[in-house]
Design a protein around this motif. Structure first.
Motif, PDB file in Angstrom:
ATOM      1  N   UNK A   1      47.689  18.531  19.050  1.00 42.21           N
ATOM      2  CA  UNK A   1      48.601  17.368  19.784  1.00 42.21           C
ATOM      3  C   UNK A   1      49.767  17.913  19.875  1.00 42.21           C
ATOM      4  N   UNK A   2      50.273  19.198  19.619  1.00 41.70           N
ATOM      5  CA  UNK A   2      51.158  19.991  20.301  1.00 41.70           C
ATOM      6  C   UNK A   2      52.760  18.981  19.915  1.00 41.70           C
ATOM      7  N   UNK A   3      53.907  19.365  20.824  1.00 41.00           N
ATOM      8  CA  UNK A   3      55.097  18.592  20.493  1.00 41.00           C
ATOM      9  C   UNK A   3      55.580  17.541  19.462  1.00 41.00           C
TER      10      UNK A   3
ATOM     11  N   UNK B   1      56.211  34.012  15.681  1.00 40.39           N
ATOM     12  CA  UNK B   1      57.349  33.003  16.659  1.00 40.39           C
ATOM     13  C   UNK B   1      56.531  34.059  17.603  1.00 40.39           C
ATOM     14  N   UNK B   2      56.471  35.999  17.548  1.00 40.88           N
ATOM     15  CA  UNK B   2      56.323  36.642  18.624  1.00 40.88           C
ATOM     16  C   UNK B   2      54.507  36.280  18.745  1.00 40.88           C
ATOM     17  N   UNK B   3      53.620  35.637  18.253  1.00 38.38           N
ATOM     18  CA  UNK B   3      52.668  34.872  19.337  1.00 38.38           C
ATOM     19  C   UNK B   3      53.116  33.740  20.304  1.00 38.38           C
ATOM     20  N   UNK B   4      53.903  33.256  19.769  1.00 35.66           N
ATOM     21  CA  UNK B   4      53.867  31.928  20.682  1.00 35.66           C
ATOM     22  C   UNK B   4      54.927  32.397  22.012  1.00 35.66           C
ATOM     23  N   UNK B   5      55.272  33.390  21.612  1.00 35.56           N
ATOM     24  CA  UNK B   5      56.411  33.970  22.942  1.00 35.56           C
ATOM     25  C   UNK B   5      55.339  34.837  23.742  1.00 35.56           C
ATOM     26  N   UNK B   6      54.243  35.268  23.417  1.00 35.53           N
ATOM     27  CA  UNK B   6      53.384  36.238  23.883  1.00 35.53           C
ATOM     28  C   UNK B   6      52.597  34.907  24.415  1.00 35.53           C
ATOM     29  N   UNK B   7      52.258  33.459  24.046  1.00 42.45           N
ATOM     30  CA  UNK B   7      51.507  32.645  24.214  1.00 42.45           C
ATOM     31  C   UNK B   7      51.818  32.120  26.281  1.00 42.45           C
ATOM     32  N   UNK B   8      53.845  31.998  25.364  1.00 44.80           N
ATOM     33  CA  UNK B   8      54.493  31.602  26.944  1.00 44.80           C
ATOM     34  C   UNK B   8      54.472  32.542  28.111  1.00 44.80           C
ATOM     35  N   UNK B   9      54.822  34.059  27.374  1.00 40.25           N
ATOM     36  CA  UNK B   9      54.643  35.038  28.267  1.00 40.25           C
ATOM     37  C   UNK B   9      53.105  35.179  29.682  1.00 40.25           C
ATOM     38  N   UNK B  10      52.773  34.627  28.883  1.00 41.54           N
ATOM     39  CA  UNK B  10      50.762  34.526  29.918  1.00 41.54           C
ATOM     40  C   UNK B  10      51.023  33.403  30.797  1.00 41.54           C
ATOM     41  N   UNK B  11      51.682  32.521  30.122  1.00 44.67           N
ATOM     42  CA  UNK B  11      52.078  31.008  31.012  1.00 44.67           C
ATOM     43  C   UNK B  11      52.710  31.400  32.686  1.00 44.67           C
ATOM     44  N   UNK B  12      53.390  33.082  32.045  1.00 39.81           N
ATOM     45  CA  UNK B  12      54.556  33.026  33.193  1.00 39.81           C
ATOM     46  C   UNK B  12      56.285  33.262  32.500  1.00 39.81           C
ATOM     47  N   UNK B  13      56.584  32.779  31.398  1.00 41.71           N
ATOM     48  CA  UNK B  13      57.672  32.931  31.559  1.00 41.71           C
ATOM     49  C   UNK B  13      58.169  34.414  31.387  1.00 41.71           C
ATOM     50  N   UNK B  14      58.863  35.558  31.500  1.00 41.06           N
ATOM     51  CA  UNK B  14      58.683  36.711  31.682  1.00 41.06           C
ATOM     52  C   UNK B  14      60.179  36.535  30.675  1.00 41.06           C
TER      53      UNK B  14
ATOM     54  N   UNK C   1      59.012  25.064  22.586  1.00 45.66           N
ATOM     55  CA  UNK C   1      58.250  25.150  21.388  1.00 45.66           C
ATOM     56  C   UNK C   1      58.460  26.360  20.846  1.00 45.66           C
ATOM     57  N   UNK C   2      58.279  27.751  21.649  1.00 51.30           N
ATOM     58  CA  UNK C   2      58.851  29.171  21.052  1.00 51.30           C
ATOM     59  C   UNK C   2      60.998  28.761  20.838  1.00 51.30           C
TER      60      UNK C   2
ATOM     61  N   UNK D   1      54.246  27.362  17.555  1.00 47.47           N
ATOM     62  CA  UNK D   1      53.412  28.786  18.118  1.00 47.47           C
ATOM     63  C   UNK D   1      52.288  28.235  18.309  1.00 47.47           C
ATOM     64  N   UNK D   2      52.219  27.436  17.631  1.00 43.47           N
ATOM     65  CA  UNK D   2      50.487  26.282  17.983  1.00 43.47           C
ATOM     66  C   UNK D   2      50.927  25.586  19.124  1.00 43.47           C
ATOM     67  N   UNK D   3      51.801  24.707  19.400  1.00 41.40           N
ATOM     68  CA  UNK D   3      51.863  24.007  20.186  1.00 41.40           C
ATOM     69  C   UNK D   3      51.960  24.725  21.522  1.00 41.40           C
ATOM     70  N   UNK D   4      52.393  25.813  21.702  1.00 42.29           N
ATOM     71  CA  UNK D   4      52.978  27.085  22.919  1.00 42.29           C
ATOM     72  C   UNK D   4      51.313  27.201  23.500  1.00 42.29           C
ATOM     73  N   UNK D   5      50.828  27.627  22.610  1.00 38.04           N
ATOM     74  CA  UNK D   5      49.145  28.768  22.501  1.00 38.04           C
ATOM     75  C   UNK D   5      48.157  26.756  22.712  1.00 38.04           C
ATOM     76  N   UNK D   6      49.483  25.532  23.035  1.00 35.46           N
ATOM     77  CA  UNK D   6      47.936  24.399  23.022  1.00 35.46           C
ATOM     78  C   UNK D   6      48.306  23.890  24.774  1.00 35.46           C
TER      79      UNK D   6
END
Length: 175
Positions: free
Chosen positions: A67-69, A143-156, A117-118, A102-107
């Protein structure tokens, strides 16, 4: 209090925790039922404690993957409610909310939503420190997990946040 009515915070918290644990993945994490138990508990004049709230926050984190946010919003509202009632959050409270972020970032498949989310998780890390609580390996790895997910989505830009988090961990001796 009648013999069939629970009369203490521990009993109500145990019931509330049961609602969360019984919830299936994909549901609201048992939050709806747990909130009903909380209302009944308060109706008996009992004040929830940090364990009670941590169970509720756990429901938010459990449901955040699907359900995210909105679940992070629920968790933030619960954190505010704790403060209003004079219940001090502990490291578990903050780590559970950070995990929800972190789960929201991953979802999400949205880079912007993952960034939000991060950022919320980073804000919780700062608030945790304002409460005099020391972030631990769980705080940072979430937080590192959330950041990794954001990077995978293109956020450098999140890569630099990850390096900042690692530096903070080293400064504070967190391993």
């Amino acid at each position: 209090t009648s013999a069939s009515t629970p009369s203490d915070v521990i009993t109500f918290t145990t019931l509330l925790d049961g609602c969360v644990k019984a919830a299936r993945d994909g549901d609201d994490g048992g939050l709806k039922e747990a909130m009903q138990v909380l209302r009944e508990m308060q109706g008996h004049g009992l004040v929830p404690n940090v364990v009670t709230f941590n169970c509720l926050l756990g429901a938010c984190a459990k449901a955040a993957l699907k359900h995210g946010d909105p679940m992070v919003d629920n968790g933030m509202e619960l954190l505010e409610r704790m403060k209003e009632l004079g219940v001090a959050p502990n490291a578990v409270s903050f780590n559970t909310l950070i995990a929800a972020c972190a789960r929201t970032a991953g979802s999400t498949r949205s880079r912007e939503r993952a960034e939000v989310a991060l950022r919320r998780g980073l804000g919780l890390l700062k608030e945790m420190q304002q409460w005099g609580l020391r972030p631990d390996v769980i705080s940072y790895t979430s937080l590192l997990s959330a950041g990794t997910k954001a990077v995978r989505l293109g956020d450098k830009t999140m890569a630099s946040h990850g390096l900042d988090l690692l530096a903070m961990m080293q400064q504070q001796g967190v391993q």
